[in-house]
Design an enzyme around this catalytic site. Structure first.
Site, PDB file in Angstrom:
ATOM      1  N   ARG A   1       0.826  -1.200   0.000  1.00  8.93           N
ATOM      2  CA  ARG A   1       0.000   0.000   0.000  1.00  8.93           C
ATOM      3  C   ARG A   1       0.865   1.256   0.000  1.00  8.93           C
ATOM      4  NH1 ARG A   1      -4.594   0.312   4.423  1.00  8.93           N
ATOM      5  NH2 ARG A   1      -2.863   0.918   5.754  1.00  8.93           N
TER       6      ARG A   1
ATOM      7  N   GLU B   1     -16.502   6.976   3.396  1.00 11.31           N
ATOM      8  CA  GLU B   1     -15.646   6.537   4.501  1.00 11.31           C
ATOM      9  C   GLU B   1     -16.082   7.150   5.797  1.00 11.31           C
ATOM     10  OE1 GLU B   1     -11.785   4.980   4.956  1.00 11.31           O
ATOM     11  OE2 GLU B   1     -11.165   6.373   3.407  1.00 11.31           O
TER      12      GLU B   1
ATOM     13  N   LYS C   1      -2.712   6.578   1.150  1.00 14.37           N
ATOM     14  CA  LYS C   1      -2.590   7.004   2.554  1.00 14.37           C
ATOM     15  C   LYS C   1      -1.615   8.178   2.660  1.00 14.37           C
ATOM     16  CE  LYS C   1      -2.798   4.633   6.990  1.00 14.37           C
ATOM     17  NZ  LYS C   1      -4.249   4.656   7.212  1.00 14.37           N
TER      18      LYS C   1
HETATM   19  C1  LIG Z   1      -5.327   3.886   7.366  1.00 20.80           C
HETATM   20  C2  LIG Z   1      -6.722   4.199   6.993  1.00 20.80           C
HETATM   21  C3  LIG Z   1      -7.769   3.279   7.151  1.00 20.80           C
HETATM   22  C4  LIG Z   1      -7.603   1.948   7.825  1.00 20.80           C
HETATM   23  O1  LIG Z   1      -6.730   1.101   7.159  1.00 20.80           O
HETATM   24  P1  LIG Z   1      -6.126  -0.172   7.904  1.00 20.80           P
HETATM   25  O2  LIG Z   1      -5.167  -0.750   6.940  1.00 20.80           O
HETATM   26  O3  LIG Z   1      -7.236  -1.081   8.208  1.00 20.80           O
HETATM   27  O4  LIG Z   1      -5.477   0.363   9.143  1.00 20.80           O
HETATM   28  C5  LIG Z   1      -9.029   3.639   6.711  1.00 20.80           C
HETATM   29  N1  LIG Z   1      -9.272   4.846   6.161  1.00 20.80           N
HETATM   30  C6  LIG Z   1      -8.297   5.764   6.011  1.00 20.80           C
HETATM   31  C7  LIG Z   1      -8.633   7.060   5.396  1.00 20.80           C
HETATM   32  C8  LIG Z   1      -6.993   5.470   6.411  1.00 20.80           C
HETATM   33  O5  LIG Z   1      -6.035   6.389   6.255  1.00 20.80           O
END
Ligand SMILES: *Cc1c(COP(=O)(O)O)cnc(C)c1O
Length: 341
Positions: A81, A220, A184
Protein backbone atom coordinates in the site's frame (compact mmCIF):
# COMPACT_ATOMS: atom_id res chain seq x y z
CA UNK A 1 13.06 2.86 30.90
CA UNK A 2 10.22 0.44 30.41
CA UNK A 3 9.98 0.16 34.16
CA UNK A 4 8.23 3.52 34.01
CA UNK A 5 5.60 2.49 31.48
CA UNK A 6 2.19 1.81 32.92
CA UNK A 7 1.09 -0.74 30.30
CA UNK A 8 -2.51 -0.73 31.46
CA UNK A 9 -2.94 3.03 31.07
CA UNK A 10 -1.38 3.81 27.70
CA UNK A 11 -3.41 5.90 25.29
CA UNK A 12 -2.91 6.62 21.57
CA UNK A 13 -0.04 9.07 22.10
CA UNK A 14 3.70 9.13 21.46
CA UNK A 15 5.90 7.35 23.97
CA UNK A 16 9.61 7.50 23.28
CA UNK A 17 11.27 4.19 22.41
CA UNK A 18 14.95 3.33 21.93
CA UNK A 19 15.41 3.35 18.17
CA UNK A 20 13.95 4.23 14.78
CA UNK A 21 15.25 3.18 11.37
CA UNK A 22 15.85 5.31 8.30
CA UNK A 23 16.71 4.86 4.67
CA UNK A 24 17.59 7.62 2.20
CA UNK A 25 16.88 7.77 -1.52
CA UNK A 26 19.58 9.79 -3.29
CA UNK A 27 21.04 9.81 -6.79
CA UNK A 28 18.24 7.58 -8.01
CA UNK A 29 18.71 4.76 -5.51
CA UNK A 30 17.94 3.63 -1.96
CA UNK A 31 20.84 3.46 0.50
CA UNK A 32 21.45 1.18 3.47
CA UNK A 33 19.07 0.99 6.44
CA UNK A 34 20.34 3.15 9.29
CA UNK A 35 19.47 2.96 12.97
CA UNK A 36 18.93 6.15 14.96
CA UNK A 37 18.10 6.97 18.55
CA UNK A 38 17.15 10.56 17.73
CA UNK A 39 13.54 11.67 17.39
CA UNK A 40 14.58 14.53 15.12
CA UNK A 41 14.92 14.82 11.35
CA UNK A 42 17.15 17.38 9.72
CA UNK A 43 16.07 18.50 6.28
CA UNK A 44 16.18 21.26 3.73
CA UNK A 45 13.65 24.04 4.31
CA UNK A 46 12.50 23.73 0.69
CA UNK A 47 11.80 19.97 1.04
CA UNK A 48 8.72 19.03 -0.99
CA UNK A 49 7.03 17.33 1.99
CA UNK A 50 6.84 20.73 3.71
CA UNK A 51 5.46 22.67 0.77
CA UNK A 52 3.69 20.40 -1.67
CA UNK A 53 2.49 17.53 0.50
CA UNK A 54 4.83 14.77 -0.70
CA UNK A 55 4.17 12.62 2.35
CA UNK A 56 2.68 9.17 2.78
CA UNK A 57 2.45 6.98 5.85
CA UNK A 58 1.38 3.57 7.06
CA UNK A 59 0.05 2.24 10.33
CA UNK A 60 0.29 -1.33 11.58
CA UNK A 61 0.77 -3.12 14.87
CA UNK A 62 2.86 -5.73 16.64
CA UNK A 63 1.31 -7.82 19.42
CA UNK A 64 2.84 -9.90 22.17
CA UNK A 65 1.02 -13.18 22.63
CA UNK A 66 0.50 -15.29 25.73
CA UNK A 67 3.46 -17.34 24.49
CA UNK A 68 5.60 -14.18 24.69
CA UNK A 69 6.13 -14.14 20.92
CA UNK A 70 5.81 -10.92 18.94
CA UNK A 71 3.53 -10.94 15.91
CA UNK A 72 3.31 -8.27 13.22
CA UNK A 73 0.00 -8.21 11.36
CA UNK A 74 -0.09 -8.19 7.52
CA UNK A 75 3.23 -6.46 7.00
CA UNK A 76 3.47 -7.23 3.28
CA UNK A 77 0.12 -5.61 2.64
CA UNK A 78 1.30 -2.37 4.23
CA UNK A 79 4.46 -2.46 2.10
CA UNK A 80 2.37 -2.74 -1.06
CA UNK A 81 0.00 0.00 0.00
CA UNK A 82 2.85 2.42 0.70
CA UNK A 83 4.22 1.70 -2.79
CA UNK A 84 0.84 2.61 -4.24
CA UNK A 85 0.76 5.81 -2.15
CA UNK A 86 4.23 6.69 -3.46
CA UNK A 87 3.04 6.25 -7.06
CA UNK A 88 -0.01 8.40 -6.34
CA UNK A 89 2.00 11.48 -5.37
CA UNK A 90 5.10 10.79 -7.49
CA UNK A 91 7.52 9.77 -4.75
CA UNK A 92 10.24 7.13 -5.03
CA UNK A 93 8.75 3.71 -4.20
CA UNK A 94 10.18 1.95 -1.18
CA UNK A 95 10.91 -1.60 -2.39
CA UNK A 96 8.91 -4.23 -0.45
CA UNK A 97 12.14 -5.84 0.81
CA UNK A 98 13.36 -2.58 2.37
CA UNK A 99 9.95 -1.87 3.90
CA UNK A 100 9.72 -5.35 5.43
CA UNK A 101 13.30 -5.36 6.67
CA UNK A 102 12.89 -1.90 8.21
CA UNK A 103 9.73 -2.85 10.10
CA UNK A 104 11.18 -6.12 11.38
CA UNK A 105 14.35 -4.35 12.41
CA UNK A 106 12.67 -1.52 14.31
CA UNK A 107 10.37 -3.93 16.16
CA UNK A 108 13.33 -6.18 16.98
CA UNK A 109 15.31 -3.23 18.34
CA UNK A 110 12.39 -2.10 20.52
CA UNK A 111 11.12 -5.45 21.80
CA UNK A 112 11.03 -4.20 25.36
CA UNK A 113 8.31 -1.76 24.33
CA UNK A 114 5.92 -4.40 23.00
CA UNK A 115 3.28 -4.44 25.75
CA UNK A 116 2.38 -7.63 27.58
CA UNK A 117 -0.74 -9.37 26.33
CA UNK A 118 -2.81 -8.89 29.49
CA UNK A 119 -2.70 -5.10 29.06
CA UNK A 120 -4.60 -5.30 25.76
CA UNK A 121 -2.05 -2.79 24.47
CA UNK A 122 0.17 -3.19 21.39
CA UNK A 123 3.13 -1.65 19.60
CA UNK A 124 2.01 0.79 16.93
CA UNK A 125 4.35 0.90 13.92
CA UNK A 126 4.47 4.09 11.85
CA UNK A 127 6.34 3.96 8.52
CA UNK A 128 6.72 7.35 6.86
CA UNK A 129 7.89 8.38 3.38
CA UNK A 130 8.66 12.04 2.66
CA UNK A 131 10.10 14.13 -0.14
CA UNK A 132 13.22 15.75 1.30
CA UNK A 133 14.82 17.15 -1.83
CA UNK A 134 14.44 20.93 -2.25
CA UNK A 135 12.10 22.36 -4.90
CA UNK A 136 10.62 25.79 -5.23
CA UNK A 137 8.54 25.15 -8.34
CA UNK A 138 5.87 22.46 -8.03
CA UNK A 139 7.49 19.17 -8.97
CA UNK A 140 8.43 15.90 -7.26
CA UNK A 141 11.61 15.83 -5.15
CA UNK A 142 14.81 14.09 -6.21
CA UNK A 143 15.49 12.84 -2.67
CA UNK A 144 13.34 10.93 -0.18
CA UNK A 145 13.50 9.71 3.38
CA UNK A 146 11.77 6.52 4.46
CA UNK A 147 11.67 5.99 8.19
CA UNK A 148 9.86 3.79 10.69
CA UNK A 149 9.24 4.52 14.34
CA UNK A 150 7.26 2.58 16.90
CA UNK A 151 5.37 3.56 20.02
CA UNK A 152 3.39 1.48 22.50
CA UNK A 153 -0.33 2.30 22.45
CA UNK A 154 -3.18 1.34 24.72
CA UNK A 155 -6.28 -0.61 23.75
CA UNK A 156 -8.60 1.57 21.69
CA UNK A 157 -11.53 0.74 23.92
CA UNK A 158 -10.50 1.31 27.52
CA UNK A 159 -13.88 0.34 28.91
CA UNK A 160 -14.29 -2.52 26.44
CA UNK A 161 -15.61 -2.76 22.96
CA UNK A 162 -18.33 -0.05 22.97
CA UNK A 163 -20.43 1.45 20.18
CA UNK A 164 -20.10 5.19 19.46
CA UNK A 165 -22.10 7.66 17.35
CA UNK A 166 -21.33 9.08 13.91
CA UNK A 167 -22.61 12.20 12.15
CA UNK A 168 -23.31 12.90 8.50
CA UNK A 169 -22.89 16.34 6.99
CA UNK A 170 -22.85 17.24 3.31
CA UNK A 171 -20.91 20.45 3.97
CA UNK A 172 -17.47 18.80 3.92
CA UNK A 173 -15.65 16.27 1.76
CA UNK A 174 -12.66 14.16 2.70
CA UNK A 175 -11.41 13.32 -0.78
CA UNK A 176 -12.39 13.99 -4.39
CA UNK A 177 -13.61 11.12 -6.60
CA UNK A 178 -10.50 11.18 -8.80
CA UNK A 179 -8.23 12.60 -6.12
CA UNK A 180 -6.03 10.99 -3.47
CA UNK A 181 -8.66 9.32 -1.26
CA UNK A 182 -7.45 5.82 -2.11
CA UNK A 183 -3.86 6.43 -0.97
CA UNK A 184 -2.59 7.00 2.55
CA UNK A 185 -1.28 10.56 2.37
CA UNK A 186 -1.20 13.29 4.99
CA UNK A 187 -3.08 15.68 2.69
CA UNK A 188 -6.29 13.68 3.10
CA UNK A 189 -5.97 14.03 6.84
CA UNK A 190 -5.37 17.79 6.68
CA UNK A 191 -8.55 18.02 4.59
CA UNK A 192 -10.53 16.17 7.24
CA UNK A 193 -9.39 18.07 10.36
CA UNK A 194 -12.09 20.76 10.35
CA UNK A 195 -14.99 18.34 9.87
CA UNK A 196 -13.46 15.79 12.26
CA UNK A 197 -13.10 18.44 14.91
CA UNK A 198 -16.67 19.58 14.37
CA UNK A 199 -17.83 16.00 14.92
CA UNK A 200 -15.93 15.67 18.19
CA UNK A 201 -17.21 19.04 19.42
CA UNK A 202 -20.72 17.77 18.87
CA UNK A 203 -19.99 14.54 20.73
CA UNK A 204 -19.58 12.20 17.75
CA UNK A 205 -16.59 9.94 17.24
CA UNK A 206 -16.25 10.72 13.51
CA UNK A 207 -17.89 12.03 10.35
CA UNK A 208 -19.43 9.48 8.04
CA UNK A 209 -18.62 10.96 4.62
CA UNK A 210 -20.90 10.55 1.64
CA UNK A 211 -19.44 10.38 -1.85
CA UNK A 212 -18.15 13.83 -2.82
CA UNK A 213 -19.73 13.98 -6.26
CA UNK A 214 -23.38 13.08 -5.75
CA UNK A 215 -23.75 12.66 -1.98
CA UNK A 216 -25.78 9.54 -2.74
CA UNK A 217 -23.47 6.81 -1.47
CA UNK A 218 -21.64 5.98 1.75
CA UNK A 219 -17.90 6.60 1.42
CA UNK A 220 -15.65 6.54 4.50
CA UNK A 221 -15.89 6.97 8.19
CA UNK A 222 -13.14 9.52 8.92
CA UNK A 223 -9.91 7.53 9.20
CA UNK A 224 -11.67 4.17 9.00
CA UNK A 225 -13.64 2.10 6.47
CA UNK A 226 -17.40 1.61 6.80
CA UNK A 227 -19.25 -1.69 6.89
CA UNK A 228 -22.85 -2.69 7.45
CA UNK A 229 -24.29 -6.11 8.21
CA UNK A 230 -27.73 -7.41 7.27
CA UNK A 231 -29.27 -10.72 6.22
CA UNK A 232 -26.09 -12.55 7.15
CA UNK A 233 -24.11 -10.37 4.70
CA UNK A 234 -21.10 -8.11 5.33
CA UNK A 235 -21.35 -5.08 3.04
CA UNK A 236 -18.67 -2.44 2.49
CA UNK A 237 -18.55 0.45 -0.03
CA UNK A 238 -16.76 0.19 -3.32
CA UNK A 239 -15.51 3.68 -4.13
CA UNK A 240 -12.50 5.28 -5.81
CA UNK A 241 -12.04 7.65 -2.87
CA UNK A 242 -12.00 5.04 -0.08
CA UNK A 243 -8.65 4.00 1.38
CA UNK A 244 -8.27 0.22 0.96
CA UNK A 245 -8.19 -0.80 4.63
CA UNK A 246 -6.25 -3.95 5.42
CA UNK A 247 -8.46 -4.51 8.46
CA UNK A 248 -11.54 -4.40 6.22
CA UNK A 249 -9.97 -6.90 3.82
CA UNK A 250 -9.22 -9.15 6.79
CA UNK A 251 -12.75 -8.87 8.16
CA UNK A 252 -14.12 -9.83 4.74
CA UNK A 253 -11.99 -12.99 4.79
CA UNK A 254 -13.10 -13.81 8.35
CA UNK A 255 -16.75 -13.09 7.55
CA UNK A 256 -16.59 -15.57 4.66
CA UNK A 257 -14.92 -18.03 6.97
CA UNK A 258 -17.83 -17.63 9.40
CA UNK A 259 -20.25 -18.43 6.59
CA UNK A 260 -21.42 -14.88 5.87
CA UNK A 261 -21.86 -13.51 2.38
CA UNK A 262 -19.73 -10.47 1.59
CA UNK A 263 -20.31 -7.62 -0.84
CA UNK A 264 -18.05 -4.76 -1.89
CA UNK A 265 -20.26 -2.44 -3.92
CA UNK A 266 -21.65 1.09 -3.92
CA UNK A 267 -23.80 1.50 -0.79
CA UNK A 268 -26.65 3.99 -1.29
CA UNK A 269 -27.42 6.35 1.59
CA UNK A 270 -30.97 4.92 1.85
CA UNK A 271 -29.50 1.55 2.77
CA UNK A 272 -28.52 2.92 6.20
CA UNK A 273 -32.10 2.21 7.24
CA UNK A 274 -31.74 -1.48 6.51
CA UNK A 275 -28.56 -2.48 8.36
CA UNK A 276 -28.72 -4.61 11.50
CA UNK A 277 -25.16 -3.73 12.55
CA UNK A 278 -22.81 -0.97 11.45
CA UNK A 279 -19.13 -0.44 12.21
CA UNK A 280 -15.98 1.41 11.26
CA UNK A 281 -12.79 -0.59 10.85
CA UNK A 282 -9.07 0.10 10.85
CA UNK A 283 -5.82 -0.82 12.58
CA UNK A 284 -6.40 1.44 15.59
CA UNK A 285 -9.64 -0.13 16.84
CA UNK A 286 -10.07 -3.19 14.57
CA UNK A 287 -13.84 -2.58 14.76
CA UNK A 288 -15.44 0.52 16.17
CA UNK A 289 -19.11 -0.47 16.43
CA UNK A 290 -21.67 2.23 15.67
CA UNK A 291 -24.65 2.81 17.96
CA UNK A 292 -26.29 5.60 15.97
CA UNK A 293 -25.76 7.79 12.91
CA UNK A 294 -27.26 11.28 12.97
CA UNK A 295 -27.74 13.07 9.66
CA UNK A 296 -27.33 16.72 10.66
CA UNK A 297 -28.71 18.00 7.34
CA UNK A 298 -32.12 16.30 7.43
CA UNK A 299 -32.47 15.49 11.12
CA UNK A 300 -32.75 11.73 10.53
CA UNK A 301 -31.19 9.21 12.90
CA UNK A 302 -30.29 5.61 12.25
CA UNK A 303 -30.00 3.43 15.36
CA UNK A 304 -28.06 0.15 15.47
CA UNK A 305 -27.57 -0.40 19.18
CA UNK A 306 -30.12 0.51 21.79
CA UNK A 307 -28.51 -1.21 24.77
CA UNK A 308 -24.95 0.14 24.36
CA UNK A 309 -23.61 -3.20 23.16
CA UNK A 310 -22.16 -4.13 19.78
CA UNK A 311 -24.04 -6.55 17.53
CA UNK A 312 -23.29 -10.29 17.62
CA UNK A 313 -21.54 -10.52 14.23
CA UNK A 314 -19.31 -7.51 14.97
CA UNK A 315 -18.31 -9.16 18.25
CA UNK A 316 -17.51 -12.45 16.52
CA UNK A 317 -15.41 -10.76 13.83
CA UNK A 318 -13.58 -8.63 16.39
CA UNK A 319 -12.74 -11.58 18.62
CA UNK A 320 -11.56 -13.69 15.72
CA UNK A 321 -9.23 -11.02 14.37
CA UNK A 322 -7.79 -10.24 17.81
CA UNK A 323 -7.25 -13.96 18.42
CA UNK A 324 -5.15 -14.22 15.25
CA UNK A 325 -3.20 -11.07 16.13
CA UNK A 326 -2.37 -12.34 19.62
CA UNK A 327 -1.56 -15.84 18.39
CA UNK A 328 -4.45 -17.53 20.17
CA UNK A 329 -5.88 -18.80 16.93
CA UNK A 330 -4.08 -20.42 14.01
CA UNK A 331 -2.69 -18.05 11.42
CA UNK A 332 -4.39 -19.96 8.63
CA UNK A 333 -4.39 -16.98 6.25
CA UNK A 334 -0.65 -16.34 6.63
CA UNK A 335 -1.12 -12.85 8.05
CA UNK A 336 1.50 -12.98 10.79
CA UNK A 337 5.23 -12.22 10.73
CA UNK A 338 6.93 -13.53 13.87
CA UNK A 339 9.76 -11.60 15.47
CA UNK A 340 12.17 -13.95 17.17
CA UNK A 341 13.09 -13.20 20.73
C1 LIG B 1 -5.33 3.89 7.37
C2 LIG B 1 -6.72 4.20 6.99
C3 LIG B 1 -7.77 3.28 7.15
C4 LIG B 1 -7.60 1.95 7.83
O1 LIG B 1 -6.73 1.10 7.16
P1 LIG B 1 -6.13 -0.17 7.90
O2 LIG B 1 -5.17 -0.75 6.94
O3 LIG B 1 -7.24 -1.08 8.21
O4 LIG B 1 -5.48 0.36 9.14
C5 LIG B 1 -9.03 3.64 6.71
N1 LIG B 1 -9.27 4.85 6.16
C6 LIG B 1 -8.30 5.76 6.01
C7 LIG B 1 -8.63 7.06 5.40
C8 LIG B 1 -6.99 5.47 6.41
O5 LIG B 1 -6.03 6.39 6.26
Amino acid sequence: MTGEIDWGNLSFTFTKTDYNVRCYYRDGKWGELETSSSEMISMHMAATCLHYGQEAFEGLKAFRGKDGKIRIFRLEDNAKRMASSADGIMMARVPDEIFIEAVKKVVGLNKRFVPPMESGASLYIRPLLIGTGPKVGVSPADEYLFMVFVTPVGPYFKEGFKPTNLMITRKYDRAAPNGTGSIKVGGNYAASLVSGNLAREKGYSAVLYLDSKEKKYIDECGPANFFGIKDNTYITPESKSVLPSITNKSLIALAEDLGLKTERRPVPYEELETFEEVGACGTAAVISPVAKIDDLDNGKSYVYSKDGNPGPISVKLYNKLRAIQYGEEDDKFGWITLIED
